[in-house]
Scaffold this motif. Sequence first.
Motif, short mmCIF file in Angstrom:
data_model
loop_
_atom_site.label_atom_id
_atom_site.label_comp_id
_atom_site.label_asym_id
_atom_site.label_seq_id
_atom_site.Cartn_x
_atom_site.Cartn_y
_atom_site.Cartn_z
N GLY A 1 38.98 43.21 40.43
CA GLY A 1 40.11 42.31 41.33
C GLY A 1 39.64 40.86 41.47
O GLY A 1 39.20 40.11 40.60
N ASN A 2 39.88 40.25 42.58
CA ASN A 2 39.75 38.78 42.80
C ASN A 2 38.43 38.43 42.55
O ASN A 2 38.02 37.46 41.88
N ILE A 3 37.49 39.01 43.42
CA ILE A 3 35.72 38.67 43.27
C ILE A 3 35.33 39.02 42.06
O ILE A 3 34.83 38.29 41.34
N ALA B 1 32.36 45.12 42.90
CA ALA B 1 33.15 44.36 43.85
C ALA B 1 34.41 45.22 44.10
O ALA B 1 35.37 44.81 43.43
N VAL C 1 34.82 51.75 49.08
CA VAL C 1 34.78 52.42 47.81
C VAL C 1 33.48 52.84 47.13
O VAL C 1 33.41 53.40 46.20
N ASP D 1 37.84 49.84 36.44
CA ASP D 1 38.37 49.69 37.55
C ASP D 1 39.61 51.03 37.58
O ASP D 1 39.95 51.69 36.42
N VAL D 2 40.22 51.46 38.64
CA VAL D 2 41.02 52.53 38.56
C VAL D 2 42.64 52.16 38.52
O VAL D 2 43.54 52.83 38.43
N GLY E 1 34.88 47.00 47.29
CA GLY E 1 35.14 47.11 48.57
C GLY E 1 34.27 48.20 49.15
O GLY E 1 33.87 48.95 48.48
N PRO E 2 33.65 47.69 50.74
CA PRO E 2 32.58 48.62 51.14
C PRO E 2 32.98 50.17 50.99
O PRO E 2 32.29 51.15 50.99
N VAL F 1 38.18 33.75 47.21
CA VAL F 1 39.22 34.01 46.27
C VAL F 1 40.31 34.90 46.66
O VAL F 1 40.55 36.38 46.82
N GLY G 1 35.31 47.11 39.46
CA GLY G 1 36.42 46.33 40.26
C GLY G 1 36.80 45.04 39.73
O GLY G 1 36.14 43.87 40.01
N ARG H 1 32.48 33.38 47.70
CA ARG H 1 33.43 32.54 47.35
C ARG H 1 34.76 33.10 47.83
O ARG H 1 35.00 34.37 47.85
N GLU I 1 29.55 43.18 47.64
CA GLU I 1 30.53 43.36 48.73
C GLU I 1 30.27 42.57 50.20
O GLU I 1 29.01 42.32 50.26
N ASN I 2 31.25 42.55 50.92
CA ASN I 2 30.88 42.08 52.37
C ASN I 2 30.31 42.88 53.17
O ASN I 2 31.10 43.53 53.91
N ILE J 1 32.47 55.47 43.63
CA ILE J 1 31.93 55.23 42.54
C ILE J 1 30.58 55.89 42.28
O ILE J 1 30.01 55.99 41.00
N SER K 1 37.48 53.54 35.39
CA SER K 1 36.16 53.96 36.09
C SER K 1 35.78 55.18 36.13
O SER K 1 34.64 55.38 36.32
#
Length: 384
Positions: free
Chosen positions: A9-11, A86, A91, A31-32, A88-89, A161, A7, A159, A121-122, A95, A68
């Motif tokens: 991405g942002n985070i 990171a 995803v 990443d995809v 997303g839950p 982002v 991932g 954080r 992840e959150n 993976i 990935s």
Amino acid sequence: MKAIHFGAGNIGRGFIGKLLADAQAELTFADVNQPLVDQLAHQQHYQVNVVGENARIEQVNRVSAIHSNSPDAIQQIAEADIITTAVGPQVLSKIASTLAQGLIARHDNGNHQPMNIIACENMVRGTSQLKQHVLQAMPAELHGWVEEHIGFVDSAVDRIVPPGSAANDDPLDVTVETFSEWIVDSTQFKGALPEIAGMESTSNLMAYIERKLFTLNTGHAITAYLGQLAGHKTIRDAILDPAIRDVVKGAMVESGDVLIKRYGFNPEQHAAYIEKILTRFENPYLHDDVERVGRQPLRKLSEGDRLIKPLRGTLEYGLPHNNLVMGIAAALSYRSGDDPQAQEMASLLHDNGVAHTVTQVCGLQDQPTLVAQIANVYNAMQRK
Ligand SMILES: NC(=O)C1=CN([C@@H]2O[C@H](COP(=O)(O)OP(=O)(O)OC[C@H]3O[C@@H](n4cnc5c(N)ncnc54)[C@H](O)[C@@H]3O)[C@@H](O)[C@H]2O)C=CC1
Ligand SMILES: O=P(O)(O)OC[C@H]1O[C@](O)(CO)[C@@H](O)[C@@H]1O
């Protein structure tokens, strides 16, 4: 240390990948998003713009990137020392098959070095959920080997982002706030804890996961949902609206009272933690749309997540929850043509009515009075 981060991405670029790179890890992003992978693989560096107090520009160098789902990813998992995610839950289950294939290759190659996987992840204990997906994708006879050599380490990650602005010269660059906190469960590692500045460990992770998810994320989500209802575009605009700020702070206090009872947090320190979060939402240098923070409302309204779990906690301890109820009603009011979960929620409300929808989506089958209260607040919000 060989590291793979799923991932980019942002985070991924703005926080976890940055810490890994700073720790001199040989870092590969997986990443995809093929254009993103190509650009990272070609350029191998990017910039992190830290905004707010102590603003600065930091450089991340010598990174590589792969798709990935590629054979490369499997080979690298077989050789890695640490894997982070990171993505997303929703995803993590996707993976798992690649991770499983990589672990099988690792076993077959005779690589018995300890390796740790940390989902950032959150969600509550996301890595433990990922572990179940990975084990399901592996033959049962390798489960013992995985238990012995592979650490699945839960973490809390904090954080803010937001996605970079389109005006950025380089789309790989990220803008992040100064604040950051990454806390991992020290009891779940295999081998020695990796030395990564900025990664803190604790043997009491649940307290920190819940403190973060049920304070920052609770307040953030309610800011987004009330913000959209009031016509605000950004989190900053929403939190500077006194009527919204009162409810957001009230909801964080209600949730905080549960956390204080459950984990024995110091009340003054927790009040300061809430105040700090309110100033983070106000950060004038971050452009954070209410749609990013409110994304996927069905996930956010599910029973273990940032709105309903604190509400359940107030029931457990007999504490007030009027502000949380307003936040939940506002979440049900969230609409976005770009968000499949927002569309599904709108259809459920239209087809089944608010009480039935709340009962099902939030898992509140045993709380008819509370459901009626949420429905009343929701209906009143629609009339305004
Ligand atoms: N952005 C933030 O401020 C924070 C985000 N988080 C959490 O971090 C996670 C990621 O969030 P963001 O970075 O904001 O999202 P993002 O959307 O910027 O990044 C996610 C990345 O994962 C990639 N991805 C999707 N499917 C994949 C797959 N199968 N394999 C590999 N990569 C895949 C996407 O292409 C994207 O580059 C989420 O769980 C979020 O809740 C946690 C704290 C802060
Ligand atoms: O990433 P999620 O779970 O959709 O929620 C958005 C939230 O995550 C964060 O990006 C980081 O914690 C917050 O800014 C926000 O509360």
